[in-house]
Write an enzyme that holds these catalytic residues in place. Structure first.
Site, PDB file in Angstrom:
ATOM      1  N   ASP A   6       0.872  -1.178   0.000  1.00 23.47           N
ATOM      2  CA  ASP A   6       0.000   0.000   0.000  1.00 23.47           C
ATOM      3  C   ASP A   6       0.907   1.224   0.000  1.00 23.47           C
ATOM      4  OD1 ASP A   6      -1.887   1.979   0.328  1.00 23.47           O
ATOM      5  OD2 ASP A   6      -2.455   1.385   2.356  1.00 23.47           O
ATOM      6  N   SER A   8       1.315   5.126  -0.329  1.00 24.36           N
ATOM      7  CA  SER A   8       0.665   6.436  -0.290  1.00 24.36           C
ATOM      8  C   SER A   8       1.720   7.521  -0.369  1.00 24.36           C
ATOM      9  CB  SER A   8      -0.163   6.576   0.994  1.00 24.36           C
ATOM     10  OG  SER A   8       0.704   6.666   2.113  1.00 24.36           O
ATOM     11  N   ASN A   9       1.291   8.760  -0.318  1.00 21.95           N
ATOM     12  CA  ASN A   9       2.226   9.876  -0.398  1.00 21.95           C
ATOM     13  C   ASN A   9       3.193   9.920   0.782  1.00 21.95           C
ATOM     14  OD1 ASN A   9       1.429  11.355  -2.855  1.00 21.95           O
ATOM     15  ND2 ASN A   9      -0.532  11.480  -1.799  1.00 21.95           N
ATOM     16  N   THR A  12       4.755   3.773   2.834  1.00 20.66           N
ATOM     17  CA  THR A  12       4.557   2.575   2.019  1.00 20.66           C
ATOM     18  C   THR A  12       4.520   1.400   2.978  1.00 20.66           C
ATOM     19  OG1 THR A  12       5.677   3.595   0.148  1.00 20.66           O
ATOM     20  CG2 THR A  12       5.449   1.199   0.115  1.00 20.66           C
ATOM     21  N   LYS A  13       3.354   0.749   3.039  1.00 16.87           N
ATOM     22  CA  LYS A  13       3.133  -0.348   3.975  1.00 16.87           C
ATOM     23  C   LYS A  13       3.217  -1.680   3.239  1.00 16.87           C
ATOM     24  CE  LYS A  13       0.034   2.365   4.388  1.00 16.87           C
ATOM     25  NZ  LYS A  13      -0.085   3.667   3.728  1.00 16.87           N
ATOM     26  N   GLY A  95      -8.068   6.969  -7.740  1.00 14.99           N
ATOM     27  CA  GLY A  95      -6.849   6.412  -7.175  1.00 14.99           C
ATOM     28  C   GLY A  95      -7.017   4.957  -6.784  1.00 14.99           C
ATOM     29  N   ASP A  97      -6.022   3.571  -4.202  1.00 13.28           N
ATOM     30  CA  ASP A  97      -6.412   3.470  -2.797  1.00 13.28           C
ATOM     31  C   ASP A  97      -7.928   3.527  -2.641  1.00 13.28           C
ATOM     32  OD1 ASP A  97      -6.368   6.163  -3.630  1.00 13.28           O
ATOM     33  OD2 ASP A  97      -5.752   6.899  -1.661  1.00 13.28           O
ATOM     34  N   ARG A  98      -8.571   4.377  -3.410  1.00  8.37           N
ATOM     35  CA  ARG A  98     -10.036   4.474  -3.331  1.00  8.37           C
ATOM     36  C   ARG A  98     -10.704   3.218  -3.870  1.00  8.37           C
ATOM     37  NH1 ARG A  98      -9.770  10.528  -4.824  1.00  8.37           N
ATOM     38  NH2 ARG A  98      -9.534  11.376  -2.736  1.00  8.37           N
ATOM     39  N   ASP A 117     -11.886   8.568   2.309  1.00 11.85           N
ATOM     40  CA  ASP A 117     -10.477   8.294   2.571  1.00 11.85           C
ATOM     41  C   ASP A 117      -9.777   9.591   2.961  1.00 11.85           C
ATOM     42  OD1 ASP A 117      -7.794   7.695   2.495  1.00 11.85           O
ATOM     43  OD2 ASP A 117      -7.815   6.846   0.488  1.00 11.85           O
TER      44      ASP A 117
END
Length: 181
Positions: A6, A8-9, A12-13, A95, A97-98, A117
């Site tokens: 995952d 993101s800005n 990072t997971k 995105g 993520d969405r 989100d």
């Protein structure tokens, strides 16, 4: 085992999954610190057969994909085979993520569902130095953010845009490109 990423800005997971079950192993790398070395170090000794990347940072997504080498890889996008319908004027603007959040909401709670989100949310108090980093979604971004000097008041604009979309079913400003919005 599947490696889940995952990106993101801000962070990072990484996690591992075996079918529908998440393994205990997880790690995080600040997105600004992503490099072939940091990725290799984080994944050292971790066994997986394929990977899925959910990324809203195109350059980081490329770096992650390159760092994984020849491992089979899926990048979540509007072109993914998702168990939800996408009813949006320009699906390419949604995105990853969405999309992932929407799939999870439908799976966990059924649909229809409203998913919100707050991935780039930060606390900003009265008197703080104005924020300057331009980020957000073109459909909801306040003009002050584009001018790179804003505070929490820009959230009122974004909430208005969100309310418009929830009530009308379409974004308040519809164009074919983010530049025009």
């Amino acid at each position: 085992m599947q490696l889940l990423i995952d990106n993101s800005n801000t962070r990072t997971k990484f996690a591992l999954a075996d079918g529908d079950t998440l393994a205990e192993w997880r790690t995080i790398i600040p997105t600004a610190e992503l490099s072939p070395e940091s990725i290799s170090g984080a994944l050292n000794g971790i066994a997986f057969t394929h990977a899925t990347i959910c990324s809203v940072v195109p350059d980081a997504s490329k770096l992650l994909a390159t760092s994984l080498g020849e491992i089979p890889l899926h990048r979540i996008s509007q072109q993914s085979d998702l168990p939800i319908a996408i009813n949006y004027p320009n699906p390419a603007q949604i995105g990853a993520d969405r999309l992932a959040n929407s799939v999870a909401a439908a799976d966990q709670h059924g649909s229809p569902a409203i998913v919100i989100d707050f991935g780039t949310a930060v606390r900003h108090k009265e008197g703080d130095v104005p924020l300057t980093e331009t980020m957000g979604t073109a459909d909801f971004i306040a003009p002050e953010v584009l001018l790179e000097s804003y505070d929490s008041r820009c959230d009122i604009w974004s909430i208005g845009c969100l309310a418009h979309m929830m009530l009308s079913g379409s974004p308040p400003f519809v164009e074919n490109s983010e530049e025009l919005v």
